[in-house]
Design a protein around this motif. Structure first.
Motif, PDB file in Angstrom:
ATOM      1  N   HIS A 100       0.847  -1.192   0.000  1.00 42.55           N
ATOM      2  CA  HIS A 100       0.000   0.000   0.000  1.00 42.55           C
ATOM      3  C   HIS A 100       0.881   1.241   0.000  1.00 42.55           C
ATOM      4  N   SER A 101       0.590   2.201  -0.887  1.00 44.58           N
ATOM      5  CA  SER A 101       1.285   3.475  -0.928  1.00 44.58           C
ATOM      6  C   SER A 101       2.781   3.254  -1.173  1.00 44.58           C
ATOM      7  N   GLN A 102       3.669   3.728  -0.281  1.00 47.91           N
ATOM      8  CA  GLN A 102       5.095   3.457  -0.451  1.00 47.91           C
ATOM      9  C   GLN A 102       5.350   1.962  -0.585  1.00 47.91           C
ATOM     10  N   GLY A 103       4.560   1.164   0.127  1.00 50.75           N
ATOM     11  CA  GLY A 103       4.736  -0.285   0.087  1.00 50.75           C
ATOM     12  C   GLY A 103       4.423  -0.914  -1.247  1.00 50.75           C
ATOM     13  N   GLY A 104       3.715  -0.183  -2.125  1.00 50.30           N
ATOM     14  CA  GLY A 104       3.487  -0.675  -3.469  1.00 50.30           C
ATOM     15  C   GLY A 104       4.580  -0.275  -4.437  1.00 50.30           C
ATOM     16  N   MET A 105       5.362   0.734  -4.065  1.00 48.27           N
ATOM     17  CA  MET A 105       6.450   1.216  -4.905  1.00 48.27           C
ATOM     18  C   MET A 105       7.795   0.685  -4.451  1.00 48.27           C
ATOM     19  N   MET A 106       8.082   0.710  -3.157  1.00 49.28           N
ATOM     20  CA  MET A 106       9.394   0.317  -2.644  1.00 49.28           C
ATOM     21  C   MET A 106       9.834  -1.064  -3.126  1.00 49.28           C
ATOM     22  N   PRO A 107       8.942  -2.079  -3.201  1.00 52.36           N
ATOM     23  CA  PRO A 107       9.404  -3.390  -3.673  1.00 52.36           C
ATOM     24  C   PRO A 107       9.988  -3.372  -5.074  1.00 52.36           C
ATOM     25  N   ARG A 108       9.631  -2.379  -5.865  1.00 52.35           N
ATOM     26  CA  ARG A 108      10.203  -2.301  -7.209  1.00 52.35           C
ATOM     27  C   ARG A 108      11.715  -2.075  -7.164  1.00 52.35           C
ATOM     28  N   TYR A 109      12.189  -1.405  -6.135  1.00 48.04           N
ATOM     29  CA  TYR A 109      13.641  -1.246  -5.963  1.00 48.04           C
ATOM     30  C   TYR A 109      14.274  -2.605  -5.669  1.00 48.04           C
ATOM     31  N   TYR A 110      13.620  -3.365  -4.830  1.00 53.82           N
ATOM     32  CA  TYR A 110      14.072  -4.727  -4.514  1.00 53.82           C
ATOM     33  C   TYR A 110      14.099  -5.593  -5.771  1.00 53.82           C
ATOM     34  N   LEU A 111      13.054  -5.498  -6.583  1.00 50.81           N
ATOM     35  CA  LEU A 111      12.992  -6.302  -7.801  1.00 50.81           C
ATOM     36  C   LEU A 111      14.064  -5.896  -8.796  1.00 50.81           C
ATOM     37  N   LYS A 112      14.315  -4.598  -8.907  1.00 46.78           N
ATOM     38  CA  LYS A 112      15.195  -4.076  -9.957  1.00 46.78           C
ATOM     39  C   LYS A 112      16.671  -4.111  -9.599  1.00 46.78           C
ATOM     40  N   PHE A 113      16.987  -3.854  -8.326  1.00 46.12           N
ATOM     41  CA  PHE A 113      18.383  -3.668  -7.952  1.00 46.12           C
ATOM     42  C   PHE A 113      18.928  -4.700  -6.960  1.00 46.12           C
ATOM     43  N   LEU A 114      18.062  -5.463  -6.312  1.00 52.38           N
ATOM     44  CA  LEU A 114      18.522  -6.361  -5.242  1.00 52.38           C
ATOM     45  C   LEU A 114      18.235  -7.833  -5.532  1.00 52.38           C
ATOM     46  N   GLY A 115      17.976  -8.155  -6.787  1.00 46.19           N
ATOM     47  CA  GLY A 115      17.774  -9.551  -7.161  1.00 46.19           C
ATOM     48  C   GLY A 115      16.419 -10.111  -6.826  1.00 46.19           C
ATOM     49  N   GLY A 116      15.462  -9.256  -6.489  1.00 46.18           N
ATOM     50  CA  GLY A 116      14.161  -9.754  -6.074  1.00 46.18           C
ATOM     51  C   GLY A 116      13.349 -10.404  -7.176  1.00 46.18           C
ATOM     52  N   ALA A 117      13.624 -10.069  -8.434  1.00 45.82           N
ATOM     53  CA  ALA A 117      12.828 -10.615  -9.534  1.00 45.82           C
ATOM     54  C   ALA A 117      12.903 -12.132  -9.591  1.00 45.82           C
ATOM     55  N   ALA A 118      13.984 -12.704  -9.125  1.00 47.32           N
ATOM     56  CA  ALA A 118      14.125 -14.162  -9.132  1.00 47.32           C
ATOM     57  C   ALA A 118      13.309 -14.828  -8.023  1.00 47.32           C
ATOM     58  N   LYS A 119      12.818 -14.027  -7.071  1.00 48.78           N
ATOM     59  CA  LYS A 119      12.131 -14.584  -5.911  1.00 48.78           C
ATOM     60  C   LYS A 119      10.674 -14.149  -5.805  1.00 48.78           C
ATOM     61  N   VAL A 120      10.219 -13.362  -6.779  1.00 50.20           N
ATOM     62  CA  VAL A 120       8.872 -12.794  -6.708  1.00 50.20           C
ATOM     63  C   VAL A 120       8.119 -13.106  -7.994  1.00 50.20           C
ATOM     64  N   ASN A 121       6.892 -13.576  -7.830  1.00 47.76           N
ATOM     65  CA  ASN A 121       6.033 -13.872  -8.967  1.00 47.76           C
ATOM     66  C   ASN A 121       5.206 -12.655  -9.381  1.00 47.76           C
TER      67      ASN A 121
END
Length: 291
Positions: free
Chosen positions: A136-157
């Motif tokens: 929600h709010s920041q919580g809907g945007m902040m994970p995109r940093y995790y996905l893009k820069f911290l390898g999160g795309a391999a762990k998130v569907n």
């Protein structure tokens, strides 16, 4: 060091602006203290003994907004998802030492590191290979940093953003006043950097959105409301790119008047769309009568 009174008086208008940015989001946090993790576990939420079912094979990690926390922000949606058979987890992030109970104020890149560690913990506990994220709010945007820069795309569907600050906010033009009060911008950067990180045009958002909004392999859904008084314009929550579905609440139910807080806390129409996004193979039409 104490600021001289003359300097404080010069900062008052911009301090009022900072309050205007922060206070609407703080309403997302309930007035009562956070429920204990043990109580949540006994109700099936934040139960690290939960094992995902064949029907819902991925755990769901809920990511609160600015001035929220991992309990109060999800008193509506977490039980909704638990009742539908999901393993549901939520975290606290972005804590400041002098601010109790409400979080999401620290540097967003550091908050993304906290999310990364928490997702690893959930995956290890549940045995799942990937998680779904709902924020929600920041919580809907902040994970995109995790996905893009911290390898999160391999762990998130999938990432579902409810009224997310994907392209920042102007607070109906109020944030432009910060350009006239650089001392206050610096003060907020030092004391609650997540606030200025979410202002439209911030250096953080420029980096996050450079080269495209999405990363391959992740499904994205945004759910926004026309009556959002915090994320303005509300269309700044939308994403562009492959695997994106942007949803306007009022296209599903023109009678829905939810603003920024209600869409994440109590709106059953938004909740129904979250469930559809998590399990698109079994999605059902969302209407004003959805529960």
């Amino acid at each position: 060091m104490k600021l001289p009174w003359k300097r404080i008086r010069r900062l008052l208008p911009a301090l009022a602006l900072a309050a205007a940015v922060a206070l609407p989001a703080s309403a997302a946090s309930a007035a009562t203290p956070a429920t204990t993790s043990q109580a949540l576990s006994s109700s099936g939420w934040n139960d690290f003994g939960c094992r995902p079912s064949a029907q819902h094979p991925r755990p769901v990690v809920l990511v609160h907004g600015t001035l929220g926390n991992g309990v109060d922000n999800w008193l509506g949606l977490a039980p909704y998802l638990v009742a539908r058979g999901y393993c549901v987890f939520s975290l606290d992030y972005g804590q400041l030492p002098v601010v109790p109970l409400v979080y999401g104020l620290g540097p967003i890149d550091k908050s993304a590191e906290q999310l990364s560690a928490y997702v690893d913990k959930v995956l290890a506990a549940t045995g799942a290979t990937k998680a779904d994220l709902v924020g929600h709010s920041q919580g809907g945007m902040m994970p995109r940093y995790y996905l893009k820069f911290l390898g999160g795309a391999a762990k998130v569907n999938a990432l579902v953003g409810i009224a997310p600050t994907n392209h920042g906010t102007t607070m109906s033009g109020l944030t432009r006043l910060l350009d006239y009060f650089p001392e206050v911008r610096d003060l907020i950067d030092e004391t609650a950097p997540a606030l200025t990180d979410q202002v439209a045009g911030s250096e953080f958002l420029k980096r996050l959105n450079a080269g495209g909004d999405t990363v391959p392999g992740v499904r994205y859904t945004t759910i926004v409301t026309r009556y959002d008084e915090v994320v303005t314009p509300y269309t700044s929550g939308y994403l562009s790119g492959p695997g994106v579905r942007n949803v306007l609440l009022q296209d599903l139910c023109p009678l829905d008047l939810s603003g920024h807080v209600a869409i994440g806390l109590t709106d059953r129409i938004a909740f129904h769309e979250v469930a559809n996004a998590l399990d698109p193979a079994h999605a059902t039409p969302t209407t004003c009568l959805s529960i």
